[in-house]
Design an enzyme around this catalytic site. Sequence first.
Site, PDB file in Angstrom:
ATOM      1  N   SER A 296       0.869  -1.181   0.000  1.00  0.00           N
ATOM      2  CA  SER A 296       0.000   0.000   0.000  1.00  0.00           C
ATOM      3  C   SER A 296       0.902   1.226   0.000  1.00  0.00           C
ATOM      4  CB  SER A 296      -0.914  -0.068   1.226  1.00  0.00           C
ATOM      5  OG  SER A 296      -1.665   1.103   1.387  1.00  0.00           O
TER       6      SER A 296
ATOM      7  N   LYS B  74      -5.325   3.330  -2.650  1.00  0.00           N
ATOM      8  CA  LYS B  74      -4.588   2.641  -1.578  1.00  0.00           C
ATOM      9  C   LYS B  74      -5.459   2.501  -0.321  1.00  0.00           C
ATOM     10  CE  LYS B  74      -0.586   1.932  -3.721  1.00  0.00           C
ATOM     11  NZ  LYS B  74      -0.060   0.590  -4.033  1.00  0.00           N
TER      12      LYS B  74
ATOM     13  N   TYR C 269      -4.868   8.325  -6.194  1.00  0.00           N
ATOM     14  CA  TYR C 269      -3.907   7.330  -5.711  1.00  0.00           C
ATOM     15  C   TYR C 269      -4.261   6.920  -4.286  1.00  0.00           C
ATOM     16  CZ  TYR C 269       0.600   5.341  -4.283  1.00  0.00           C
ATOM     17  OH  TYR C 269       1.596   4.521  -3.798  1.00  0.00           O
TER      18      TYR C 269
HETATM   19  N1  LIG Z   1       8.256   4.818  -4.459  1.00  0.00           N
HETATM   20  C1  LIG Z   1       7.455   5.327  -3.528  1.00  0.00           C
HETATM   21  O1  LIG Z   1       7.724   6.441  -3.038  1.00  0.00           O
HETATM   22  C2  LIG Z   1       6.268   4.542  -3.041  1.00  0.00           C
HETATM   23  C3  LIG Z   1       5.658   4.974  -1.860  1.00  0.00           C
HETATM   24  C4  LIG Z   1       4.553   4.281  -1.360  1.00  0.00           C
HETATM   25  C5  LIG Z   1       4.080   3.171  -2.039  1.00  0.00           C
HETATM   26  N2  LIG Z   1       4.683   2.756  -3.200  1.00  0.00           N
HETATM   27  C6  LIG Z   1       4.108   1.593  -3.873  1.00  0.00           C
HETATM   28  O2  LIG Z   1       5.119   0.645  -4.131  1.00  0.00           O
HETATM   29  C7  LIG Z   1       4.771  -0.157  -5.256  1.00  0.00           C
HETATM   30  C8  LIG Z   1       5.970  -0.254  -6.182  1.00  0.00           C
HETATM   31  O3  LIG Z   1       6.305   1.037  -6.636  1.00  0.00           O
HETATM   32  P1  LIG Z   1       7.821   1.491  -6.928  1.00  0.00           P
HETATM   33  O4  LIG Z   1       8.127   2.606  -6.044  1.00  0.00           O
HETATM   34  O5  LIG Z   1       8.723   0.328  -6.981  1.00  0.00           O
HETATM   35  O6  LIG Z   1       7.610   2.148  -8.384  1.00  0.00           O
HETATM   36  P2  LIG Z   1       8.125   1.714  -9.849  1.00  0.00           P
HETATM   37  O7  LIG Z   1       9.602   1.608  -9.826  1.00  0.00           O
HETATM   38  O8  LIG Z   1       7.466   2.666 -10.785  1.00  0.00           O
HETATM   39  O9  LIG Z   1       7.542   0.249 -10.026  1.00  0.00           O
HETATM   40  C9  LIG Z   1       6.196   0.002 -10.288  1.00  0.00           C
HETATM   41  C10 LIG Z   1       6.086  -1.389 -10.881  1.00  0.00           C
HETATM   42  O10 LIG Z   1       4.690  -1.678 -11.125  1.00  0.00           O
HETATM   43  C11 LIG Z   1       4.597  -2.196 -12.440  1.00  0.00           C
HETATM   44  N3  LIG Z   1       3.266  -2.095 -13.016  1.00  0.00           N
HETATM   45  C12 LIG Z   1       2.528  -0.988 -13.245  1.00  0.00           C
HETATM   46  N4  LIG Z   1       1.362  -1.322 -13.834  1.00  0.00           N
HETATM   47  C13 LIG Z   1       1.383  -2.676 -13.990  1.00  0.00           C
HETATM   48  C14 LIG Z   1       0.475  -3.619 -14.516  1.00  0.00           C
HETATM   49  N5  LIG Z   1      -0.698  -3.255 -15.056  1.00  0.00           N
HETATM   50  N6  LIG Z   1       0.820  -4.938 -14.468  1.00  0.00           N
HETATM   51  C15 LIG Z   1       2.001  -5.327 -13.930  1.00  0.00           C
HETATM   52  N7  LIG Z   1       2.907  -4.483 -13.446  1.00  0.00           N
HETATM   53  C16 LIG Z   1       2.591  -3.171 -13.468  1.00  0.00           C
HETATM   54  C17 LIG Z   1       5.632  -1.418 -13.221  1.00  0.00           C
HETATM   55  O11 LIG Z   1       5.882  -2.049 -14.472  1.00  0.00           O
HETATM   56  P3  LIG Z   1       6.310  -1.194 -15.801  1.00  0.00           P
HETATM   57  O12 LIG Z   1       7.783  -0.961 -15.673  1.00  0.00           O
HETATM   58  O13 LIG Z   1       5.927  -2.119 -16.915  1.00  0.00           O
HETATM   59  O14 LIG Z   1       5.511   0.066 -15.790  1.00  0.00           O
HETATM   60  C18 LIG Z   1       6.785  -1.493 -12.248  1.00  0.00           C
HETATM   61  O15 LIG Z   1       7.406  -2.746 -12.332  1.00  0.00           O
HETATM   62  C19 LIG Z   1       3.536   0.502  -5.864  1.00  0.00           C
HETATM   63  O16 LIG Z   1       2.376  -0.214  -5.499  1.00  0.00           O
HETATM   64  C20 LIG Z   1       3.515   1.895  -5.240  1.00  0.00           C
HETATM   65  O17 LIG Z   1       2.210   2.420  -5.154  1.00  0.00           O
HETATM   66  C21 LIG Z   1       5.769   3.419  -3.703  1.00  0.00           C
END
Ligand SMILES: NC(=O)c1ccc[n+]([C@@H]2O[C@H](COP(=O)([O-])OP(=O)(O)OC[C@H]3O[C@@H](n4cnc5c(N)ncnc54)[C@H](OP(=O)(O)O)[C@@H]3O)[C@@H](O)[C@H]2O)c1
Length: 278
Positions: A134, A152, A148
């Site tokens: 989340s 979540k 967003y």
């Molecule tokens: N980074 C932050 O600050 C943060 C904070 C709180 C929560 N989160 C959560 O952490 C999780 C991972 O995010 P991250 O920070 O690692 O960002 P990220 O580097 O942008 O990674 C997101 C991943 O989700 C994949 N994705 C998006 N749509 C998809 C779909 N329809 N089917 C399969 N894969 C899909 C992307 O694939 P593609 O490369 O193909 O787009 C990528 O592998 C998310 O749920 C995000 O909401 C992140």
Amino acid sequence: MAKQTVLITGSNSGIGRATAELLAGRGYRVLATMRNLDKGRDLAEAAKKNGWDLTLLSLDVCNDDSVREAFRQAGEVDVLINNAGFEVWGPIEEMAVGDITDQFDTNVYGPLRCINAVLPAMRERGSGIIVNVSSVGGRVAAPLNGLYSASKFALEALSESLHYEVGHFGIRVHIVEPGGIETPFADNRRLVGAGAGDETSPYRPLIGQWEEATIKLQGEGPRTQPSAVADAILEAIEKGDKLRYPVGPDAQMVLAARKQMDDETFESAMRQQLGLTW
Ligand SMILES: NC(=O)c1ccc[n+]([C@@H]2O[C@H](COP(=O)([O-])OP(=O)(O)OC[C@H]3O[C@@H](n4cnc5c(N)ncnc54)[C@H](OP(=O)(O)O)[C@@H]3O)[C@@H](O)[C@H]2O)c1
């Protein structure tokens, strides 16, 4: 004990990739899924080099056929990590219905599709772990991230209900709540209206103010690395004594403040701390 099989969505980037590497290095059998397998080349090479038991699988969480086929190929899954996600960013007034449905399709229906794919077998076995990634935004909403946060919040509610429903069958559900993490997440946002730079938008001045507020919120120190979220996921899998795992000092600070304060006190404290006058 037999190796545990972990399936991770969105494994090609950021938190998903860090988690795939950590768990594979710890001896789990990792099914690193992603919607574009070309983006997994580095991870496959790292797996080969390190002798990890890691397989890339194609999985788009928004596509029913893709989910069905991925879980057919996966076979028995002990641990499901719903990590794939993205953010639609901008003022709520400027969002189209398509932005809302896309946001929920990936961040809410996506995890649900995967949960439904693993639950029957987990229930029959009487064991299984589901970790839903989340966000601190799943507990506290802020300006410009309404869709967003809504997605979540929905994931949090589903996870909490599921926790009550399936604990009885020996299945654990955990929620991981990162604050700001250094990944390509911000670059992958869908920017809308003022968020996309529309100078005619009445919300334009809010963008600048909120960007400054975000910098203050994240503090001066180094940004939290995706490995910290991977560590929390590992703790949820191996220790698993909590429903929620906040990650990062900003998440800890915001959630602790929210817990102690009523709505008005929290708003006034955050406005003061962040210099928000909007
Ligand atoms: N980074 C932050 O600050 C943060 C904070 C709180 C929560 N989160 C959560 O952490 C999780 C991972 O995010 P991250 O920070 O690692 O960002 P990220 O580097 O942008 O990674 C997101 C991943 O989700 C994949 N994705 C998006 N749509 C998809 C779909 N329809 N089917 C399969 N894969 C899909 C992307 O694939 P593609 O490369 O193909 O787009 C990528 O592998 C998310 O749920 C995000 O909401 C992140």
